[in-house]
Design a protein around this motif. Structure first.
Motif, mmCIF file in Angstrom:
data_model
loop_
_atom_site.group_PDB
_atom_site.id
_atom_site.type_symbol
_atom_site.label_atom_id
_atom_site.label_comp_id
_atom_site.label_asym_id
_atom_site.label_seq_id
_atom_site.Cartn_x
_atom_site.Cartn_y
_atom_site.Cartn_z
ATOM 1 N N TYR A 92 169.584 41.240 100.941
ATOM 2 C CA TYR A 92 169.631 40.885 99.516
ATOM 3 C C TYR A 92 169.443 42.149 98.684
ATOM 4 O O TYR A 92 168.421 42.824 98.782
ATOM 5 C CB TYR A 92 168.541 39.865 99.195
ATOM 6 N N LEU A 93 170.449 42.472 97.880
ATOM 7 C CA LEU A 93 170.396 43.656 97.025
ATOM 8 C C LEU A 93 169.937 43.239 95.632
ATOM 9 O O LEU A 93 170.706 42.661 94.859
ATOM 10 C CB LEU A 93 171.766 44.332 96.954
ATOM 11 N N HIS A 94 168.685 43.529 95.342
ATOM 12 C CA HIS A 94 168.142 43.183 94.029
ATOM 13 C C HIS A 94 168.576 44.221 93.000
ATOM 14 O O HIS A 94 168.565 45.425 93.267
ATOM 15 C CB HIS A 94 166.616 43.128 94.078
ATOM 16 N N CYS A 95 168.962 43.729 91.826
ATOM 17 C CA CYS A 95 169.378 44.635 90.753
ATOM 18 C C CYS A 95 168.935 44.053 89.416
ATOM 19 O O CYS A 95 169.315 42.927 89.075
ATOM 20 C CB CYS A 95 170.894 44.823 90.768
ATOM 21 N N PRO A 96 168.119 44.769 88.644
ATOM 22 C CA PRO A 96 167.694 44.274 87.328
ATOM 23 C C PRO A 96 168.895 44.005 86.422
ATOM 24 O O PRO A 96 169.926 44.686 86.521
ATOM 25 C CB PRO A 96 166.832 45.421 86.778
ATOM 26 N N VAL A 97 168.751 43.028 85.556
ATOM 27 C CA VAL A 97 169.855 42.646 84.675
ATOM 28 C C VAL A 97 170.313 43.821 83.815
ATOM 29 O O VAL A 97 171.512 44.019 83.594
ATOM 30 C CB VAL A 97 169.436 41.460 83.774
ATOM 31 N N GLU A 98 169.353 44.616 83.334
ATOM 32 C CA GLU A 98 169.712 45.752 82.476
ATOM 33 C C GLU A 98 170.622 46.735 83.209
ATOM 34 O O GLU A 98 171.570 47.289 82.628
ATOM 35 C CB GLU A 98 168.448 46.482 82.002
ATOM 36 N N VAL A 99 170.339 46.942 84.492
ATOM 37 C CA VAL A 99 171.168 47.848 85.295
ATOM 38 C C VAL A 99 172.547 47.231 85.523
ATOM 39 O O VAL A 99 173.564 47.935 85.530
ATOM 40 C CB VAL A 99 170.481 48.160 86.638
ATOM 41 N N PHE A 101 174.140 45.323 83.439
ATOM 42 C CA PHE A 101 174.888 45.554 82.201
ATOM 43 C C PHE A 101 175.473 46.968 82.186
ATOM 44 O O PHE A 101 176.643 47.172 81.841
ATOM 45 C CB PHE A 101 173.981 45.366 80.985
ATOM 46 N N TYR A 102 174.648 47.930 82.550
ATOM 47 C CA TYR A 102 175.062 49.335 82.520
ATOM 48 C C TYR A 102 176.199 49.593 83.511
ATOM 49 O O TYR A 102 177.203 50.229 83.175
ATOM 50 C CB TYR A 102 173.858 50.222 82.840
ATOM 51 N N ARG A 103 176.048 49.083 84.732
ATOM 52 C CA ARG A 103 177.075 49.302 85.755
ATOM 53 C C ARG A 103 178.361 48.559 85.419
ATOM 54 O O ARG A 103 179.459 49.006 85.758
ATOM 55 C CB ARG A 103 176.543 48.849 87.118
ATOM 56 N N ASN A 104 178.218 47.432 84.763
ATOM 57 C CA ASN A 104 179.389 46.632 84.418
ATOM 58 C C ASN A 104 180.327 47.385 83.476
ATOM 59 O O ASN A 104 181.544 47.193 83.503
ATOM 60 C CB ASN A 104 178.933 45.317 83.772
ATOM 61 N N GLN A 105 179.761 48.263 82.648
ATOM 62 C CA GLN A 105 180.576 49.029 81.701
ATOM 63 C C GLN A 105 181.532 49.985 82.409
ATOM 64 O O GLN A 105 182.566 50.365 81.854
ATOM 65 C CB GLN A 105 179.664 49.816 80.752
ATOM 66 N N ILE A 115 178.234 36.123 81.553
ATOM 67 C CA ILE A 115 178.401 35.809 82.977
ATOM 68 C C ILE A 115 177.283 36.448 83.794
ATOM 69 O O ILE A 115 176.721 35.828 84.706
ATOM 70 C CB ILE A 115 179.777 36.294 83.472
ATOM 71 N N ILE A 116 176.941 37.682 83.459
ATOM 72 C CA ILE A 116 175.866 38.369 84.181
ATOM 73 C C ILE A 116 174.537 37.653 83.959
ATOM 74 O O ILE A 116 173.756 37.451 84.900
ATOM 75 C CB ILE A 116 175.773 39.838 83.725
ATOM 76 N N ASN A 141 166.155 47.271 96.840
ATOM 77 C CA ASN A 141 166.361 47.517 95.413
ATOM 78 C C ASN A 141 167.569 48.429 95.261
ATOM 79 O O ASN A 141 167.541 49.589 95.677
ATOM 80 C CB ASN A 141 165.116 48.163 94.800
ATOM 81 N N SER A 142 168.631 47.904 94.672
ATOM 82 C CA SER A 142 169.879 48.669 94.593
ATOM 83 C C SER A 142 169.809 49.821 93.602
ATOM 84 O O SER A 142 170.750 50.612 93.500
ATOM 85 C CB SER A 142 171.040 47.742 94.211
ATOM 86 N N THR A 143 168.706 49.933 92.859
ATOM 87 C CA THR A 143 168.566 51.053 91.923
ATOM 88 C C THR A 143 167.950 52.276 92.598
ATOM 89 O O THR A 143 167.913 53.359 92.008
ATOM 90 C CB THR A 143 167.692 50.657 90.721
#
Length: 283
Positions: A92-99, A101-105, A115-116, A141-143
């Motif tokens: 399971y790769l956990h990723c904070p929502v804020e990250v 958003f940033y990666r989605n850009q 959607i996120i 943690n994927s960050t």
């Protein structure tokens, strides 16, 4: 079924055909070219050559890369592994929502923030305390950077899984749990449709009463948010209330009817908050 759910089912069908007989042509068909991609991967990675090499035991790892945001989605894969007595584990790769958003850009085809946010609300991380079948799980943690320690943890997970393949179920406890999940999904599907109809009817009645555009917009937003929260909470309650013993009947229609009645009450509170009045006044 949604397009992604259909796609996931086709992938599992292709995988099962491969597990039954790796060298046989797969009977699974799809319009999206899933089988073609599967066959290409098998050929490019020389999977059959490796499996046919009898000089050394072959260890084949099949990686399914998907959101798998509901536990029930992952459980389908676990059942498949158990059916054919092979190993199973999950990362399971956990990723904070804020990250997110940033990666989605930086994506070629970014998705909407809504959607996120919705995915972050729906996702059900592995629960090893509740689900025995998820014991072979690793959360990363994927960050964070991938280190030697991370790789060591992954290798330990894979090695442990490979050394402990699953056995076909000897009792029906897990099957009963799967049946409960399926029943809950049926209740949720029907409740979702009923709540959608109720929201649509409410908006139509509000328009008939000549509500302003601002009020209608705010009402639609509040009803949509409340419906989402209500359905998420409903799923948890439904699973708690469903019988755990085989043979006990479940009145799905009654459960759906009761759920819709509860949502109607929440709908009325929203109407009163917007000064529209109760259900009886706008009917």
């Amino acid at each position: 079924q949604t397009r992604w759910k259909q796609h996931r089912q086709v992938v599992l069908s292709c995988l099962e055909s491969f597990l039954q007989d790796p060298g046989a042509p797969s009977p699974c068909h799809s319009d999206g070219g899933v089988q073609e991609h599967f066959n290409q991967a098998v050929e490019q990675q020389e999977v059959l050559v490796t499996l046919q090499n009898t000089s050394q035991p072959a260890r084949l790892v099949l990686l399914l890369d998907d959101n798998f945001y509901y536990q029930s989605m992952r459980y389908e894969v676990y059942q498949l592994a158990r059916k054919y007595s092979i190993s199973f584990c999950q990362v399971y790769l956990h990723c904070p929502v804020e990250v997110c958003f940033y990666r989605n850009q930086d994506r070629g085809l970014p998705v909407s923030d809504e959607i996120i946010m919705e995915m972050s609300k729906r996702i059900e991380p592995p629960n090893t305390a509740k689900n025995h079948w998820e014991k072979s799980s690793l959360t990363l943690n994927s960050t964070e950077d991938i280190t030697d320690i991370t790789i060591q943890k992954l290798l330990q997970l894979f090695t442990s899984a490979l050394e402990n393949p699953l056995s076909p179920v000897e009792d029906d406890s897990e099957q009963r749990e799967a049946d409960r999940e399926q029943c809950a999904s049926s209740v949720m599907h029907q409740a979702d449709r009923a709540c959608r109809r109720l929201v649509t009817q409410t908006m139509q009645m509000a328009r008939v009463n000549n509500m302003s555009h601002e009020v209608l917009s705010a009402l639609a937003s509040d009803l949509s948010k409340q419906k989402g929260c209500f359905l998420r909470e409903l799923r948890r309650h439904v699973l708690q209330e469903l019988p755990s013993h085989k043979g006990e009947l479940v009145d799905v229609e009654w459960l759906v009817s009761r759920a819709v009645g509860m949502f109607e009450q929440e709908r009325d509170v929203i109407l009163q908050r917007h000064g529209i009045g109760t259900r009886a006044q706008i009917s």
